[in-house]
Design a protein around this motif. Structure first.
Motif, PDB file in Angstrom:
ATOM      1  N   ALA A 323     -10.636 -28.843  -8.696  1.00 48.83           N
ATOM      2  CA  ALA A 323     -10.382 -29.398  -7.839  1.00 48.83           C
ATOM      3  C   ALA A 323     -11.619 -29.313  -6.649  1.00 48.83           C
ATOM      4  O   ALA A 323     -11.549 -29.445  -5.579  1.00 48.83           O
ATOM      5  CB  ALA A 323      -9.619 -28.666  -6.851  1.00 48.83           C
ATOM      6  N   ARG A 364      -2.850 -34.691  -8.955  1.00 53.98           N
ATOM      7  CA  ARG A 364      -2.674 -32.848  -8.833  1.00 53.98           C
ATOM      8  C   ARG A 364      -4.096 -32.469  -8.666  1.00 53.98           C
ATOM      9  O   ARG A 364      -5.031 -32.671  -9.696  1.00 53.98           O
ATOM     10  CB  ARG A 364      -1.821 -32.838 -10.136  1.00 53.98           C
ATOM     11  N   LYS A 365      -4.463 -31.139  -7.826  1.00 51.56           N
ATOM     12  CA  LYS A 365      -5.731 -30.768  -7.935  1.00 51.56           C
ATOM     13  C   LYS A 365      -5.723 -29.068  -8.723  1.00 51.56           C
ATOM     14  O   LYS A 365      -4.821 -28.743  -8.167  1.00 51.56           O
ATOM     15  CB  LYS A 365      -6.406 -30.898  -6.539  1.00 51.56           C
ATOM     16  N   HIS A 366      -5.994 -29.281  -9.841  1.00 48.73           N
ATOM     17  CA  HIS A 366      -6.096 -27.868 -10.255  1.00 48.73           C
ATOM     18  C   HIS A 366      -7.795 -27.192  -9.986  1.00 48.73           C
ATOM     19  O   HIS A 366      -8.474 -28.296 -10.387  1.00 48.73           O
ATOM     20  CB  HIS A 366      -5.721 -27.630 -11.888  1.00 48.73           C
ATOM     21  N   GLY A 370      -7.867 -31.224 -13.257  1.00 53.48           N
ATOM     22  CA  GLY A 370      -6.484 -31.919 -12.059  1.00 53.48           C
ATOM     23  C   GLY A 370      -5.645 -33.110 -13.405  1.00 53.48           C
ATOM     24  O   GLY A 370      -6.339 -32.938 -14.118  1.00 53.48           O
TER      25      GLY A 370
END
Length: 483
Positions: A323, A364-366, A370
Motif C-alpha cells: 500500500a 485492493r491496497k494492503h 495488494g
C-alpha cells in the motif's frame, strides 16, 4: 426576421430593413432622454460621450463578518505525548462530526485456526462493558441520533461514530468505554457466533462478493489476506472468551491507536480531551511488517465452485504492490481506465463482443501486498470466451500504452471520484486512517490529487508489465450449471 401573426390580421409592411431603421432612430433618442439634465429646466443637456468605468472594488469583509462555515481548513495533526497522533479535518459547513478510533493489526495476524476472531471481538465488545450494559450502550447512541459502525479491514480495525456536533460530546465517553473495557460475556459471545455463521453462509450466496473471496484464497493461499473476515464454521466454534480477552489485550489495550476526527469541531480541544485516555508509556506501536509475508505465486491458481445459476461470475487478477508503493497510484488510474462505462474492458467484452453483463476492475491496497483484479459476469456458455478475452486485454495493457485522451480521462475520473467520496465525513475518516496506517505523511495525504495527475503513459505501462503476470494469475469463479 420572421413575424408570426393571426390570419385575421392585415399584413403590415414590416421588413428587416424598416425594423433596423426604426431601431437606429429610436435608440439615440432614448439614450438622450436617459441622460441627466445639464441645461435649463425642461431642456435636455448635451449628450456626454461614454466614459470608461473603473471596476468597482469589492469591499473587504471585516473579520467578524466571515462565517466559519465558508472557511476551508487544512488537514492537521495533533500529537499526544506517549500516545497517538490525532488527525483532524475541521469543517463547519454542516453541524456533523465523525470520529474514528482504529488499531493496526487484527486480521493480518490471524491464521487458519482462529480466523474470524477480530470480527467476533469487535461485535462482542458492544454487548457490555464494566460500566454499561448492552441495551444502554445502543440506546445512548440511538437517543442522540448517532450512527455507530464497526470497521474490520485486512490491516486494521476499529470504530466510527457519526452524528450532530451538539450531541457528540456526551457519546465519546461511551465509545471509549466500549474500546477500553469490554467484558466479553460468554452468553453474548455464543449469540454473536451464531450471527457470524449466518453471515458467512449468506456470503456464499452472494454472486458478487463470493467470487472475490475465492480469488483472494487462490491468490494468497494460507496468508491471512486470503482468509474470510467472518471466519469459518470450524474456527468460530473453537473461539473462547479467553481468546477474545487475549486478542483485545494484544491489539487494543496495549496498542497505540490511530484517531481521526472530521467535521464541526475544534481539533486542538478534541485532541486534548483524548490525551488522558490514550497517553501511556505502556502503549506500543504495531508493526504490520512483522505479520506473515505475502508470497508471490509460482504458477496460476484457480478456485471454482458451482451453483444452480444460469450465470457464471469470474474474478481474475494478480498480486499487487504494498500500500505504501507509488505504483498504487498508477494502478488506480489504470483501474479507472479499463473499468466502468466507457472503460476499455467494458467496451471490448460487453459492447463489442457481447460476452458479459458486467465488467469491473478493482485494486485492493494492503500493507504487505495488494491485489488487482477484474470481475466479469457472463452467461455460463460464454465463460471461457470471456476469460480468454480478459487475458488478451491484460496482455494489451502491457504491449500498448494508453492514448493521451484515454489517460487524461482516467486521471480526471480518479481525482473526481476521490473528491466526491471525501464529501462524506465518514469517508474522510476512513481515507485518512488508511493513509496514516500505511505510513503516509501529512503532506503526502494532501498531495494525492496532484500525484494522480502526474501519472504518465510510461508509468501505466511499467505498472502493467510488473504486476500483470498471466503465468502467475489467480482466478476465483462461481460457475453456473449449463442447461
Amino acid at each position: 426576421m420572421l413575424e408570426y401573426q393571426p390570419q385575421t390580421v392585415k399584413l403590415r409592411g414590416l421588413s428587416a430593413e424598416s425594423f433596423l431603421d426604426s431601431l437606429n432612430s429610436a435608440v439615440p433618442r432614448t439614450l438622450e432622454e436617459a441622460q441627466p439634465s445639464k441645461g435649463l429646466e425642461g431642456l435636455p443637456g448635451p449628450r456626454n460621450k461614454p466614459t470608461t468605468q473603473q471596476p468597482v472594488k469589492a469591499r473587504e469583509k471585516e473579520a467578524s463578518e466571515i462565517s466559519s462555515a465558508s472557511v476551508v481548513y487544512p488537514l492537521r495533526q495533533y500529537p499526544i505525548l506517549r500516545g497517538p497522533n490525532v488527525l483532524v479535518k475541521e469543517s463547519h459547513a454542516l453541524p456533523l462530526i465523525s470520529l474514528g478510533i482504529f488499531f493496526p493489526g487484527g486480521r493480518v495476524f490471524e491464521n487458519r485456526h482462529n480466523s474470524g476472531i477480530t470480527e467476533l471481538m469487535l461485535r462482542t465488545a458492544l454487548k457490555g462493558t464494566r460500566g454499561l450494559k448492552s441495551s444502554r450502550i445502543m440506546a445512548s447512541f440511538e437517543n442522540l441520533g448517532l450512527r455507530f459502525e464497526l470497521k474490520d479491514e485486512p490491516d486494521f480495525f476499529g470504530y466510527v461514530l457519526t452524528g450532530l456536533s451538539e450531541n457528540f460530546q456526551d457519546s465519546v465517553e461511551t465509545l471509549l468505554e466500549i474500546v477500553k473495557h469490554p467484558t466479553f460475556d460468554k452468553e453474548e459471545i455464543e449469540k454473536e457466533k451464531a450471527l457470524l455463521r449466518a453471515d458467512a453462509a449468506q456470503l456464499a450466496d452472494n454472486n458478487l462478493l463470493y467470487p472475490q473471496q475465492l480469488f483472494l484464497q487462490a491468490l494468497y493461499g494460507e496468508h491471512p489476506y486470503g482468509l474470510p473476515a467472518f471466519g469459518s464454521k470450524e474456527t468460530i466454534a473453537t473461539l473462547t472468551q479467553a481468546d477474545l480477552v487475549t486478542w483485545h489485550e494484544r491489539f487494543v489495550k496495549n496498542t497505540i491507536p490511530v484517531v481521526v476526527i472530521a467535521g464541526d469541531t475544534e481539533g486542538s480541544s478534541f485532541a486534548a480531551r483524548l490525551s488522558n485516555q490514550f497517553s501511556s508509556s505502556d502503549l506500543l506501536a504495531v508493526d504490520l511488517k512483522k505479520a506473515l509475508p505475502v508470497k508471490r505465486l509460482d504458477s496460476a491458481q484457480k478456485r471454482v465452485e458451482t451453483r444452480e445459476h444460469k450465470q457464471t461470475a469470474t474474478v481474475i487478477g494478480f498480486l499487487g504492490p504494498p500500500a505504501d508503493s507509488p505504483a498504487c497510484n498508477s494502478l488506480t488510474v489504470l483501474q479507472n481506465m479499463i473499468s466502468g462505462l466507457g472503460g476499455r474492458f467494458v467496451d471490448e467484452l460487453r459492447e463489442r463482443q457481447g460476452l458479459a453483463y458486467t465488467v469491473t476492475a478493482c485494486q485492493r491496497k494492503h500493507a504487505l501486498g495488494g491485489a488487482f483484479y477484474c470481475y466479469v459476469a457472463t452467461a455460463t456458455e460464454n465463460e471461457q470466451r470471456a476469460v480468454d478475452s480478459l487475458r488478451e486485454q491484460f496482455g494489451r495493457l502491457m504491449a500498448v500504452s494508453p492514448s493521451d485522451d484515454e489517460l487524461s480521462r482516467a486521471k480526471n475520473h480518479s481525482v473526481i471520484v476521490y473528491q466526491i467520496r471525501l464529501q462524506q465525513r465518514m469517508e474522510q475518516v476512513l481515507e485518512y486512517a488508511r493513509s496514516a496506517i500505511y505510513g503516509k505523511t501529512l503532506d503526502e495525504i494532501k498531495q494525492y490529487p496532484q500525484e494522480i495527475q502526474m501519472i504518465d503513459q510510461d508509468m501505466i505501462r511499467d505498472a502493467a508489465m510488473k504486476y500483470f503476470d498471466l503465468e502467475r494469475s489467480a482466478v476465483g469463479q462461481v460457475r453456473g450449471l449449463a442447461k
